[in-house]
Write an enzyme that holds these catalytic residues in place. Structure first.
Site, PDB file in Angstrom:
ATOM      1  CG  ASP A  18       1.850   2.509  -8.148  1.00 17.28           C
ATOM      2  OD1 ASP A  18       1.177   1.671  -8.783  1.00 17.28           O
ATOM      3  OD2 ASP A  18       1.844   2.549  -6.903  1.00 17.28           O
ATOM      4  CB  SER A  19      -2.524   3.820  -8.005  1.00 23.11           C
ATOM      5  OG  SER A  19      -1.961   2.803  -7.203  1.00 23.11           O
ATOM      6  CB  CYS A  81       0.496   0.673 -11.490  1.00 19.30           C
ATOM      7  SG  CYS A  81      -1.141   0.408 -10.811  1.00 19.30           S
ATOM      8  CD  GLU A 166      -1.118   3.511  -0.962  1.00 18.99           C
ATOM      9  OE1 GLU A 166      -1.400   4.668  -0.659  1.00 18.99           O
ATOM     10  OE2 GLU A 166      -0.392   3.226  -1.936  1.00 18.99           O
ATOM     11  CB  CYS A 200      -0.128  -5.765  -6.414  1.00 15.91           C
ATOM     12  SG  CYS A 200      -0.390  -4.136  -5.660  1.00 15.91           S
ATOM     13  CG  HIS A 202       0.998  -1.026  -3.049  1.00 10.79           C
ATOM     14  ND1 HIS A 202       0.761  -0.551  -4.318  1.00 10.79           N
ATOM     15  CD2 HIS A 202       0.749   0.007  -2.201  1.00 10.79           C
ATOM     16  CE1 HIS A 202       0.371   0.724  -4.229  1.00 10.79           C
ATOM     17  NE2 HIS A 202       0.359   1.075  -2.960  1.00 10.79           N
TER      18      HIS A 202
HETATM   19  N1  DGL Z   1       0.447  -0.854  -7.111  1.00  7.91           N
HETATM   20  C1  DGL Z   1      -0.698  -1.152  -7.898  1.00  7.91           C
HETATM   21  C2  DGL Z   1      -0.504  -2.442  -8.657  1.00  7.91           C
HETATM   22  O1  DGL Z   1       0.602  -2.846  -8.935  1.00  7.91           O
HETATM   23  C3  DGL Z   1      -2.047  -1.222  -7.246  1.00  7.91           C
HETATM   24  C4  DGL Z   1      -2.376  -0.352  -6.141  1.00  7.91           C
HETATM   25  C5  DGL Z   1      -3.795   0.111  -6.158  1.00  7.91           C
HETATM   26  O2  DGL Z   1      -4.726  -0.656  -5.891  1.00  7.91           O
HETATM   27  O3  DGL Z   1      -3.922   1.284  -6.447  1.00  7.91           O
HETATM   28  O4  DGL Z   1      -1.466  -3.069  -9.013  1.00  7.91           O
END
Ligand code: DGL
Length: 282
Positions: A18-19, A81, A166, A200, A202
């Site tokens: 993931d990012s 991600c 974050e 997403c 997150h």
């Molecule tokens: N967790 C990432 C997703 O599922 C995105 C987070 C980011 O913007 O880096 O899209």
């Protein structure tokens, strides 16, 4: 060496990328559903968030991460991600994998999510909450139409949700404003939506507030369990990959940022103590 089995297959861990921290919500469910495998998690925290970046950059960063996990022996990588799955997965699968190593696999999180939409939504109207990158790609709409042509998918970009998570503000009062704002914008576009996809990884950390501001009848879909069940099914159908995966129930974490910084926020996602190592990606 005399007597050694030259055809022995070398085994490796499942790579999860993931990012940043979001993929930990997927990793948690992978470990619950498939606890016997070994996992190697990589968060590109130094360059997160990806959500507002261009296609070229998201693709470049994601490919670097995949190559890093391959170099550490992972035969299979999950892009945990949505942004990377939306912007980079297809190009990596079609263009890069045949050159790098056609026997390895990279899988994403969008398809397993879309596959169950028809079972969940009664109205046939689904709302997808995602990063600007995921929404701009229209990957959810495109994938859904392929499987369920009559379904209506309305996408809503939520640019501030990842920065809120974050920065450990998911439980703060300030988060309420932006959670309500994007949900209201989505419902204003299509009042018949009866299912939200948290598109997403997150967003599960905002679930309490999302529930608070979503209309009561709306079902909220988190991806972790769906991705884990889909991987279980994939490994059942692909024994040639399953036998290349090591089984020791271990997990190791890599981050492109400061490990102490990663460890303190990662434990909020995993509900467990995390000890990561730094890994340089560029
Ligand atoms: N967790 C990432 C997703 O599922 C995105 C987070 C980011 O913007 O880096 O899209």
């Amino acid at each position: 060496m005399a007597g050694a089995d030259a055809s022995a297959i070398s085994v490796g861990r499942i790579g999860v990328f993931d990012s940043g921290y979001g993929g930990l919500t997927i990793l948690r469910e992978l470990r619950n559903t498939l606890p016997e495998y070994d996992y190697l998690y990589l968060g590109d925290n130094a360059r997160a968030p990806y959500g507002s970046r261009s296609f070229e950059i998201i693709y470049k960063y994601t490919l670097e991460a995949v190559k890093e996990l391959f170099s550490r022996g992972c035969p299979l990588v999950i892009l945990a991600c949505n942004t990377a799955s939306a912007k980079a997965l297809r190009t990596i699968q079609q263009r890069d994998l045949p050159e790098i190593d056609p026997s390895r696999r990279v899988l994403g999180v969008i398809r397993p999510t879309v596959e169950i939409l028809n079972d969940v939504s009664a109205s046939g109207h689904v709302g997808v909450l995602g990063t600007p990158g995921t929404v701009a790609s229209h990957s959810y709409q495109i994938e859904t139409v392929k499987l369920f042509p009559k379904m209506t998918v309305t996408e809503q970009s939520c640019p501030l949700w990842v920065p809120i998570v974050e920065n450990s503000e998911a439980d703060g009062d300030g988060a309420d404003y932006f959670v309500k704002k994007y949900i209201d914008e989505l419902m204003a576009k299509d009042a018949d939506v009866d299912t939200f996809v948290l598109g997403c990884t997150h967003y599960p950390l905002l679930i309490e507030k999302i529930r608070k501001y979503a209309p009561e009848r709306v079902k909220i879909l988190e991806q972790g369990r769906l991705v884990a069940e889909s991987l279980k099914d994939y490994l059942r159908r692909h024994p040639e990959m399953d036998c290349r995966l090591s089984r020791g129930g271990s997990v190791e974490y890599l981050t492109s940022e400061n490990p102490e910084k990663f460890d303190s926020l990662a434990s909020v996602f995993t509900h467990q103590e995390v000890r990561s190592c730094r890994c340089s990606l560029d």
